[in-house]
Design a protein around this motif. Structure first.
Motif, PDB file in Angstrom:
ATOM      1  N   PRO A 178      42.166  36.117  39.642  1.00  0.00           N
ATOM      2  CA  PRO A 178      41.770  37.528  39.631  1.00  0.00           C
ATOM      3  C   PRO A 178      40.453  37.789  40.353  1.00  0.00           C
ATOM      4  CG  PRO A 178      42.234  36.744  37.397  1.00  0.00           C
ATOM      5  CD  PRO A 178      42.342  35.573  38.306  1.00  0.00           C
ATOM      6  N   LEU A 179      39.477  36.875  40.232  1.00  0.00           N
ATOM      7  CA  LEU A 179      38.201  37.076  40.908  1.00  0.00           C
ATOM      8  C   LEU A 179      38.390  37.067  42.421  1.00  0.00           C
ATOM      9  CD1 LEU A 179      35.181  37.437  40.899  1.00  0.00           C
ATOM     10  CD2 LEU A 179      34.956  34.945  40.699  1.00  0.00           C
TER      11      LEU A 179
ATOM     12  N   LEU B  29      37.383  40.092  45.065  1.00  0.00           N
ATOM     13  CA  LEU B  29      36.548  39.897  46.252  1.00  0.00           C
ATOM     14  C   LEU B  29      37.295  40.305  47.514  1.00  0.00           C
ATOM     15  CD1 LEU B  29      34.864  36.507  45.361  1.00  0.00           C
ATOM     16  CD2 LEU B  29      33.861  38.795  45.207  1.00  0.00           C
ATOM     17  N   HIS B  30      38.577  40.000  47.571  1.00  0.00           N
ATOM     18  CA  HIS B  30      39.394  40.398  48.720  1.00  0.00           C
ATOM     19  C   HIS B  30      39.472  41.924  48.824  1.00  0.00           C
ATOM     20  CE1 HIS B  30      42.537  40.347  51.724  1.00  0.00           C
ATOM     21  NE2 HIS B  30      43.230  41.167  50.963  1.00  0.00           N
ATOM     22  N   LEU B  31      39.695  42.596  47.704  1.00  0.00           N
ATOM     23  CA  LEU B  31      39.789  44.054  47.712  1.00  0.00           C
ATOM     24  C   LEU B  31      38.469  44.708  48.115  1.00  0.00           C
ATOM     25  CD1 LEU B  31      41.958  44.615  44.512  1.00  0.00           C
ATOM     26  CD2 LEU B  31      42.656  44.941  46.898  1.00  0.00           C
TER      27      LEU B  31
END
Length: 104
Positions: free
Chosen positions: A17-18, A22-24
């Motif tokens: 999820p982290l 970070l990608h988003l």
């Protein structure tokens, strides 16, 4: 007028999820690592010029050591930002040996 569609939600949560967050946020970087470590462990992180270093402790605890500073304990939920890529060491405890990051 073109028809728009809403993406279908994934039936499973993402494995990392982290990393997804970070990608988003469209953050770019030179290194991303998700680690699950057991004591004793230590990582010596060298200076990384022109980069901000981020550490997030999602479970357990460790300590961070920076030159000229007293060691600090990090616990679950701790977030560390080193805006100038300063060299530092992360350890499971005060006596744990630290391996250079790029030797791991």
């Amino acid at each position: 007028m073109p028809e728009t569609t809403t993406p279908t939600p994934s039936p499973r949560p993402p494995a990392d999820p982290l990393g997804e967050v970070l990608h988003l946020l469209r953050l770019t970087g030179t290194l991303y690592c998700r680690a699950e470590l057991t004591s004793p462990w230590g990582i010596a992180v060298p200076e990384i010029e022109d980069c901000m270093v981020v550490h997030i402790v999602t479970a357990g605890h460790c300590r961070i050591e920076l030159d000229g500073e007293a060691p600090r304990e990090l616990r679950e939920g701790s977030l560390v930002l080193l805006p100038h890529g300063s060299p530092h060491t992360l350890r499971s405890g005060p006596d744990a040996e630290a391996d250079p990051l790029f030797d791991l």
